[in-house]
Design a protein around this motif. Structure first.
Motif, mmCIF file in Angstrom:
data_model
loop_
_atom_site.group_PDB
_atom_site.id
_atom_site.type_symbol
_atom_site.label_atom_id
_atom_site.label_comp_id
_atom_site.label_asym_id
_atom_site.label_seq_id
_atom_site.Cartn_x
_atom_site.Cartn_y
_atom_site.Cartn_z
ATOM 1 N N ASP A 85 0.830 -1.210 0.000
ATOM 2 C CA ASP A 85 0.000 0.000 0.000
ATOM 3 C C ASP A 85 0.860 1.255 0.000
ATOM 4 O O ASP A 85 0.519 2.255 -0.648
ATOM 5 C CB ASP A 85 -0.919 0.000 1.221
ATOM 6 N N PHE A 86 1.975 1.220 0.725
ATOM 7 C CA PHE A 86 2.830 2.403 0.783
ATOM 8 C C PHE A 86 3.506 2.639 -0.566
ATOM 9 O O PHE A 86 3.683 3.789 -0.994
ATOM 10 C CB PHE A 86 3.876 2.239 1.883
ATOM 11 N N GLU A 87 3.878 1.567 -1.250
ATOM 12 C CA GLU A 87 4.457 1.720 -2.588
ATOM 13 C C GLU A 87 3.433 2.316 -3.551
ATOM 14 O O GLU A 87 3.767 3.177 -4.371
ATOM 15 C CB GLU A 87 4.962 0.368 -3.082
ATOM 16 N N ASP A 88 2.179 1.863 -3.451
ATOM 17 C CA ASP A 88 1.127 2.432 -4.297
ATOM 18 C C ASP A 88 0.901 3.908 -3.969
ATOM 19 O O ASP A 88 0.681 4.738 -4.864
ATOM 20 C CB ASP A 88 -0.174 1.651 -4.107
ATOM 21 N N TYR A 89 0.955 4.229 -2.694
ATOM 22 C CA TYR A 89 0.768 5.619 -2.258
ATOM 23 C C TYR A 89 1.858 6.514 -2.830
ATOM 24 O O TYR A 89 1.591 7.587 -3.374
ATOM 25 C CB TYR A 89 0.761 5.653 -0.733
ATOM 26 N N LEU A 90 3.112 6.064 -2.745
ATOM 27 C CA LEU A 90 4.221 6.856 -3.279
ATOM 28 C C LEU A 90 4.144 6.971 -4.798
ATOM 29 O O LEU A 90 4.396 8.041 -5.363
ATOM 30 C CB LEU A 90 5.550 6.222 -2.876
ATOM 31 N N ALA A 91 3.779 5.885 -5.463
ATOM 32 C CA ALA A 91 3.705 5.910 -6.922
ATOM 33 C C ALA A 91 2.629 6.887 -7.402
ATOM 34 O O ALA A 91 2.818 7.615 -8.391
ATOM 35 C CB ALA A 91 3.426 4.499 -7.444
ATOM 36 N N PHE A 92 1.481 6.932 -6.706
ATOM 37 C CA PHE A 92 0.408 7.844 -7.111
ATOM 38 C C PHE A 92 0.859 9.292 -7.017
ATOM 39 O O PHE A 92 0.676 10.079 -7.942
ATOM 40 C CB PHE A 92 -0.819 7.605 -6.228
ATOM 41 N N HIS A 93 1.475 9.662 -5.892
ATOM 42 C CA HIS A 93 1.851 11.054 -5.705
ATOM 43 C C HIS A 93 3.038 11.449 -6.587
ATOM 44 O O HIS A 93 3.155 12.598 -6.997
ATOM 45 C CB HIS A 93 2.161 11.309 -4.232
ATOM 46 N N LYS A 94 3.897 10.494 -6.892
ATOM 47 C CA LYS A 94 4.978 10.800 -7.829
ATOM 48 C C LYS A 94 4.418 11.056 -9.221
ATOM 49 O O LYS A 94 4.824 11.996 -9.920
ATOM 50 C CB LYS A 94 5.986 9.654 -7.870
ATOM 51 N N LYS A 95 3.431 10.233 -9.623
ATOM 52 C CA LYS A 95 2.822 10.423 -10.932
ATOM 53 C C LYS A 95 2.067 11.749 -10.990
ATOM 54 O O LYS A 95 2.118 12.473 -11.989
ATOM 55 C CB LYS A 95 1.871 9.263 -11.207
ATOM 56 N N LYS A 96 1.377 12.097 -9.888
ATOM 57 C CA LYS A 96 0.654 13.349 -9.838
ATOM 58 C C LYS A 96 1.608 14.540 -9.905
ATOM 59 O O LYS A 96 1.363 15.530 -10.603
ATOM 60 C CB LYS A 96 -0.171 13.416 -8.557
ATOM 61 N N LYS A 97 2.732 14.434 -9.202
ATOM 62 C CA LYS A 97 3.704 15.521 -9.206
ATOM 63 C C LYS A 97 4.294 15.709 -10.592
ATOM 64 O O LYS A 97 4.453 16.838 -11.080
ATOM 65 C CB LYS A 97 4.806 15.222 -8.191
ATOM 66 N N ASP A 98 4.622 14.584 -11.249
ATOM 67 C CA ASP A 98 5.172 14.691 -12.605
ATOM 68 C C ASP A 98 4.149 15.257 -13.579
ATOM 69 O O ASP A 98 4.489 15.990 -14.507
ATOM 70 C CB ASP A 98 5.633 13.309 -13.086
ATOM 71 N N GLY A 99 2.848 14.940 -13.372
ATOM 72 C CA GLY A 99 1.824 15.459 -14.271
ATOM 73 C C GLY A 99 1.560 16.935 -14.087
ATOM 74 O O GLY A 99 1.106 17.619 -15.003
ATOM 75 N N ASP A 100 1.840 17.453 -12.886
ATOM 76 C CA ASP A 100 1.617 18.874 -12.625
ATOM 77 C C ASP A 100 2.684 19.755 -13.253
ATOM 78 O O ASP A 100 2.513 20.967 -13.378
ATOM 79 C CB ASP A 100 1.572 19.124 -11.115
ATOM 80 N N LYS A 101 3.797 19.172 -13.627
ATOM 81 C CA LYS A 101 4.879 19.965 -14.227
ATOM 82 C C LYS A 101 4.599 20.165 -15.720
ATOM 83 O O LYS A 101 4.652 19.222 -16.505
ATOM 84 C CB LYS A 101 6.220 19.257 -14.037
ATOM 85 N N LYS A 102 4.257 21.356 -16.127
ATOM 86 C CA LYS A 102 3.983 21.664 -17.525
ATOM 87 C C LYS A 102 4.927 22.755 -17.993
ATOM 88 O O LYS A 102 5.379 23.596 -17.214
ATOM 89 C CB LYS A 102 2.544 22.131 -17.690
ATOM 90 N N GLU A 103 5.189 22.722 -19.284
ATOM 91 C CA GLU A 103 6.122 23.717 -19.817
ATOM 92 C C GLU A 103 5.564 25.123 -19.716
ATOM 93 O O GLU A 103 6.290 26.093 -19.546
ATOM 94 C CB GLU A 103 6.427 23.384 -21.278
ATOM 95 N N GLY A 104 4.246 25.300 -19.805
ATOM 96 C CA GLY A 104 3.660 26.626 -19.752
ATOM 97 C C GLY A 104 3.752 27.258 -18.385
ATOM 98 O O GLY A 104 3.539 28.462 -18.240
ATOM 99 N N ASP A 105 4.070 26.454 -17.347
ATOM 100 C CA ASP A 105 4.157 27.002 -16.001
ATOM 101 C C ASP A 105 5.473 27.704 -15.752
ATOM 102 O O ASP A 105 5.646 28.357 -14.733
ATOM 103 C CB ASP A 105 3.977 25.884 -14.961
ATOM 104 N N LYS A 106 6.429 27.558 -16.629
ATOM 105 C CA LYS A 106 7.737 28.164 -16.419
ATOM 106 C C LYS A 106 7.688 29.652 -16.778
ATOM 107 O O LYS A 106 6.918 30.075 -17.626
ATOM 108 C CB LYS A 106 8.793 27.463 -17.279
#
Length: 492
Positions: free
Chosen positions: A159-180
């Motif tokens: 469960d902890f691995e799934d928890y970390l994987a979800f938030h890592k994926k969410k963090k990577d998805g929030d990074k967009k080129e237009g935000d720079k």
């Protein structure tokens, strides 16, 4: 190892010659109190989870010199008055003292299921035996709790691995080129000069005493509170510095988009102050939480471990066979109770110590795979209450029934007389080879170390005893003792 002429002696080897000598495997004392003091021997507070290995010590007396008696391995136990006597340890005596046998510091659990030579009522003995059986009650529930905790740990890790994987994926998805920021930090624009109200250049904030304010906030209002990424951009175009700067800029821009909550404005003079954290006057409703909860797994909770019981841990190892159970039981009824305990809980390794009344039960012992360790093999050594037990004839009765048995000294003070104990049994009909096995290979098997010692074979430790005449002769003397091939004692 082998007869003369069949073994090739390496060049340069040390040669020792004993033309009239006799060579044997190093002796194994299957039960002794060597390297223990009087306090430990009388300690009735020991339980099944207490390892005696922690309290062994040298006393610098003749009792410590087991190696001079040809004993290269010994099992250490005590005969306290308690029902539980801790966990016995296997040691290797040396010229300087002893060494604990690695992985054998906890070799067996010691229990006492007898009242000893003192007369006692049968009901008293039965109560003591019932108390021994109660030690094993609750083991299944204890094991079940441990197994459930192990499963909970496995689930928690997933469960902890799934928890970390979800938030890592969410963090990577929030990074967009237009935000720079539009201004590239690698090529910053020249900072604009802010003009003051007089048309001159903006001055640095003035700190206390009229000097520069350093990094502090401008108390006089001359410094703007707005953040200008272009104005703060480094002048150098180094890629590393640029990347670091870009990370700082992203963080500050995010902070600017979601500024920290400020204290509510003060009400007009004379009006009531709004409660801290509550809705502002006149809004007509509660403050809404602007943060939106994202869908995703919740952070798992680490499972709480059940309490650990050293006694139950030891008895679980007894039940799975990784530890032997050694029980002192003298009379036939006590021996029967020990066998019943073995059958009830399916104990793989049962060793009965001082089983003076075992002759009529030899068949039952063999059928259950139980072994026996005999001490006090001396003519007239037992009190009159044991007069009906012929202890010197017992080894032959056990051998006839196929019961594994070892002959032990029982005491460090009798170490030198260990061969004479076996000789006393030989005098009552025991075969000399069986007596020698009771001092060497059989105790090694009972201790679970037969792969390394107990006989002179290729691949085992070179534990060697050389005597000047047959071992069971009353005037036999030790000439040489090797332990793992190294000389530990040599007679002058």
């Amino acid at each position: 190892v082998g007869p003369r002429g069949s073994v090739e002696i390496p060049e340069g080897a040390t040669v020792r010659s004993f033309p009239t000598g006799h060579v044997y495997p190093g002796l194994i004392d299957a039960q002794t109190d060597a390297y223990t003091d009087n306090n430990l021997r009388a300690d009735g507070s020991l339980d099944a989870g207490t390892p005696l290995a922690l309290d062994l010590q040298l006393r610098n007396t003749s009792d410590d010199r087991l190696i001079e008696a040809g004993i290269t391995t010994a099992y250490i136990a005590v005969r306290s008055g308690g029902a539980q006597r801790g966990q016995g340890a296997v040691v290797r005596p040396t010229a300087a003292g002893f060494e604990l046998w690695p992985s054998q510091e906890r070799n067996a659990v010691q229990l006492r299921m007898t009242q000893g030579p003192q007369p006692s009522h049968a009901l008293v003995r039965q109560q003591q035996l019932d108390g021994m059986a109660n030690l094993f009650d609750g083991l299944d529930d204890y094991q079940k709790a441990a197994d459930e905790h192990a499963k909970a740990l496995t689930k928690y890790q997933k469960d902890f691995e799934d928890y970390l994987a979800f938030h890592k994926k969410k963090k990577d998805g929030d990074k967009k080129e237009g935000d720079k920021p539009a201004t590239s930090p690698t090529a910053p624009a020249a900072p604009a000069k802010a003009e003051d109200g007089q048309g001159g250049e903006r001055r640095r904030p003035v700190g206390p005493g009229g000097g520069p304010g350093g990094g502090r906030r401008n108390q006089g209002g001359g410094q703007s509170s707005a953040f200008d990424p272009a104005a703060a951009a480094p002048l150098a175009a180094d890629p590393t510095e640029a990347a670091q700067f870009e990370a700082v800029v992203d963080a500050l821009l995010a902070l600017a988009q979601d500024p920290p909550k400020q204290d509510p404005p003060r009400p007009p003079t004379g009006g009531p102050a709004p409660a801290q954290g509550g809705p502002a006057p006149g809004t007509g409703g509660e403050k809404k939480d602007e943060a939106k909860t994202e869908d995703g797994p919740k952070r798992p909770t680490y499972p709480k471990a059940p309490p650990t019981d050293p006694v139950k841990e030891a008895l679980l190892r007894v039940r799975d066979g990784s530890l032997a159970l050694r029980v002192e039981a003298h009379r036939p009824d006590e021996i029967r109770a020990a066998l019943a305990l073995q059958q009830k809980y399916q104990l793989p390794r049962l060793v009965i110590e001082q089983a003076y009344g075992a002759a009529p039960l030899a068949g039952a012992l063999a059928q259950n795979g139980a072994a026996v360790v005999l001490t006090e093999l001396w003519p007239g050594s037992l009190p009159k209450i044991y007069g009906d037990f012929d202890v010197l004839a017992l080894p032959q009765a056990l051998a006839n029934a196929g019961v594994p048995f070892a002959i032990a000294s029982g005491s460090a003070r009798r170490a030198a007389a260990l061969p004479l104990c076996a000789a006393a049994a030989v005098g009552r009909g025991l075969d000399a080879d069986a007596a020698l096995r009771a001092l060497t290979l059989t105790p090694a098997e009972l201790l679970g170390i037969q792969k390394d010692t107990g006989s002179l074979q290729v691949g085992k430790f070179a534990d060697v005893l050389v005597t000047d005449r047959p071992l069971f002769a009353s005037d036999c003397r030790v000439r040489l003792v090797l332990s793992k091939g190294k000389t530990q004692f040599e007679a002058p």
